[in-house]
Design a protein around this motif. Structure first.
Motif, short mmCIF file in Angstrom:
data_model
loop_
_atom_site.label_atom_id
_atom_site.label_comp_id
_atom_site.label_asym_id
_atom_site.label_seq_id
_atom_site.Cartn_x
_atom_site.Cartn_y
_atom_site.Cartn_z
N GLY A 9 0.37 1.44 -5.35
CA GLY A 9 0.90 0.34 -4.81
C GLY A 9 2.39 1.28 -4.37
O GLY A 9 3.35 0.42 -3.41
N ILE A 10 3.14 2.79 -4.90
CA ILE A 10 4.53 2.39 -3.57
C ILE A 10 4.33 3.33 -3.09
O ILE A 10 4.79 3.42 -1.86
CB ILE A 10 4.60 4.13 -4.69
CG1 ILE A 10 4.17 4.98 -4.88
CG2 ILE A 10 5.65 3.84 -5.90
CD1 ILE A 10 4.63 6.25 -5.95
N LEU A 11 2.53 3.09 -2.09
CA LEU A 11 2.49 3.47 -0.30
C LEU A 11 2.36 2.04 0.23
O LEU A 11 3.47 2.68 1.00
CB LEU A 11 1.37 4.66 -0.72
CG LEU A 11 0.64 5.43 -1.24
CD1 LEU A 11 -1.04 6.10 -0.88
CD2 LEU A 11 1.75 6.55 -1.16
N TYR A 12 2.28 1.64 -0.46
CA TYR A 12 2.28 -0.03 0.15
C TYR A 12 3.68 -0.45 0.53
O TYR A 12 4.15 -0.73 1.80
CB TYR A 12 1.01 -0.53 -0.11
CG TYR A 12 -0.47 -0.69 0.13
CD1 TYR A 12 -0.67 -0.64 1.37
CD2 TYR A 12 -1.13 -0.04 -0.97
CE1 TYR A 12 -2.01 -0.40 1.57
CE2 TYR A 12 -2.30 0.78 -0.91
CZ TYR A 12 -2.69 -0.04 0.18
OH TYR A 12 -4.02 0.24 0.45
N ARG A 13 4.18 0.31 -0.64
CA ARG A 13 5.64 -0.59 -1.09
C ARG A 13 7.06 0.48 -0.02
O ARG A 13 7.51 0.28 0.75
CB ARG A 13 6.70 -0.46 -2.05
CG ARG A 13 6.02 -0.68 -3.27
CD ARG A 13 6.33 -0.81 -4.64
NE ARG A 13 5.62 -2.19 -5.50
CZ ARG A 13 6.91 -2.98 -5.89
NH1 ARG A 13 7.95 -2.61 -5.61
NH2 ARG A 13 6.04 -3.53 -6.99
N SER A 14 6.49 2.19 0.26
CA SER A 14 6.48 2.51 1.43
C SER A 14 7.10 1.94 2.56
O SER A 14 7.53 2.04 3.95
CB SER A 14 6.25 4.33 1.26
OG SER A 14 6.08 4.17 0.25
N ILE A 15 5.65 1.64 2.87
CA ILE A 15 5.44 1.75 4.65
C ILE A 15 6.49 -0.21 4.57
O ILE A 15 6.54 -0.09 5.55
CB ILE A 15 4.00 1.02 4.54
CG1 ILE A 15 2.67 2.20 4.39
CG2 ILE A 15 3.89 0.51 5.61
CD1 ILE A 15 3.30 2.89 5.16
N GLY A 16 6.24 -0.65 3.21
CA GLY A 16 6.64 -1.77 3.51
C GLY A 16 8.83 -1.84 3.42
O GLY A 16 8.79 -2.63 5.21
N TYR A 17 8.96 -0.50 2.83
CA TYR A 17 10.41 -0.34 3.21
C TYR A 17 10.64 0.21 4.52
O TYR A 17 11.96 -0.02 5.53
CB TYR A 17 9.70 0.93 1.59
CG TYR A 17 11.78 1.59 1.95
CD1 TYR A 17 13.13 1.13 1.91
CD2 TYR A 17 11.53 2.48 2.43
CE1 TYR A 17 13.83 1.18 1.49
CE2 TYR A 17 13.34 3.70 2.24
CZ TYR A 17 14.21 2.74 1.64
OH TYR A 17 15.29 3.68 1.83
N ILE A 18 9.81 1.27 4.76
CA ILE A 18 10.05 1.68 6.16
C ILE A 18 10.24 0.78 7.26
O ILE A 18 10.64 1.54 8.32
CB ILE A 18 9.11 2.97 6.50
CG1 ILE A 18 9.13 3.83 5.59
CG2 ILE A 18 9.02 3.80 7.35
CD1 ILE A 18 7.91 4.84 4.75
N HIS A 19 8.47 -0.04 7.42
CA HIS A 19 8.67 -1.10 7.89
C HIS A 19 10.33 -1.86 8.79
O HIS A 19 10.22 -2.36 9.37
CB HIS A 19 7.69 -2.06 7.78
CG HIS A 19 7.77 -3.23 8.41
ND1 HIS A 19 7.08 -3.26 10.27
CD2 HIS A 19 6.90 -4.69 8.65
CE1 HIS A 19 6.79 -4.47 10.23
NE2 HIS A 19 7.41 -5.38 9.89
#
Ligand code: DC
Length: 231
Positions: free
Chosen positions: A36-46
């Motif tokens: 989940g932290i990978l998808y959260r990272s993309i969400g955050y960077i996005h």
């Protein structure tokens, strides 16, 4: 991808899977990937940099700058452009954002390699939504967590208050419901139990009870392996 044992733990948001995964990792001394932290990272960077999530090139560029490094407690932390961003990722807003970016094909496909790179000896606990169905279909043991929405919302609300974060039970319930629906309804790798997963309803179970059961199941699967029984 090896003889290195993998335990895949999937399920609904706030169903207890991460707490159990952490305990399992500690007990078995296996690495722990909370995907989940990978998808959260993309969400955050996005949110920080506007990226076109339909553009494979742009997504690739972001993912090339992400590194997963295990900390002392064996849990993979996310570094973006060499900065540890893990602590920025756990709010409900980023969770919802993660659920949105996770619907993009380019994001899911490009994150696969990164997730596979986490398979390291002596073993891996991989936690998320599609660990057993897509990322590690040959995992030794697959568990799928479910729990009643109200109970999950109460748990999450309590966790947030304990960590000193403002929380409103009604909006937490709505966010979890929206996230369940968006994770289950997406076209690519939707949230669902693998055919060979064991379903655990954690609504009324204690963490220790769940942990003991999973350890027991893992020992059985190890013994089957040793005796050459296909389980
Ligand atoms: O497990 P989590 O709450 O940190 O996950 C955040 C979101 O990321 C989740 O709502 C959907 C997405 N996700 C996913 O699509 N696939 C995974 N393996 C893990 C998370």
């Amino acid at each position: 991808m090896s003889e290195i044992p993998i335990i895949a733990i999937d399920g609904l948001a706030s169903s207890g899977k991460t707490s159990v995964s952490k305990l399992l990792s500690k007990k078995l001394k296996f690495y722990f990937l909370d995907s989940g932290i990978l998808y959260r990272s993309i969400g955050y960077i996005h949110k920080l940099e506007s990226i076109d999530l339909d553009s494979e090139k742009e997504v690739k560029n972001i993912i090339n700058n992400i590194k997963l490094i295990p900390s002392k407690n064996l849990q993979f932390q996310v570094f973006y452009k060499n900065k540890d961003i893990t602590n920025f990722l756990y709010s409900e807003e980023i969770g919802l954002q993660a659920s949105i970016v996770s619907q993009y094909k380019s994001v899911r496909e490009l994150l696969l390699l990164l997730q596979h790179s986490c398979v390291q000896s002596p073993g891996l606990i991989a936690n998320g939504r599609d660990m057993g169905t897509k990322v590690f279909p040959k995992a030794k043991l697959k568990i799928y967590f479910i729990a009643d929405l109200k109970i999950r919302a109460n748990r999450r609300h309590k966790q947030l208050l304990e960590s000193g974060t403002n929380s409103d039970l009604e909006s937490i319930t709505k966010m979890l419901r929206d996230r369940d629906n968006s994770d289950k309804d997406r076209t690519i790798s939707p949230l669902k139990a693998a055919d060979d997963a064991i379903i655990v309803d954690s609504s009324n179970l204690k963490l220790d009870t769940v942990l003991d059961k999973i350890l027991e199941l893992y020992k059985i699967s190890e013994a089957c392996n040793k005796w050459g029984i296909i389980n």
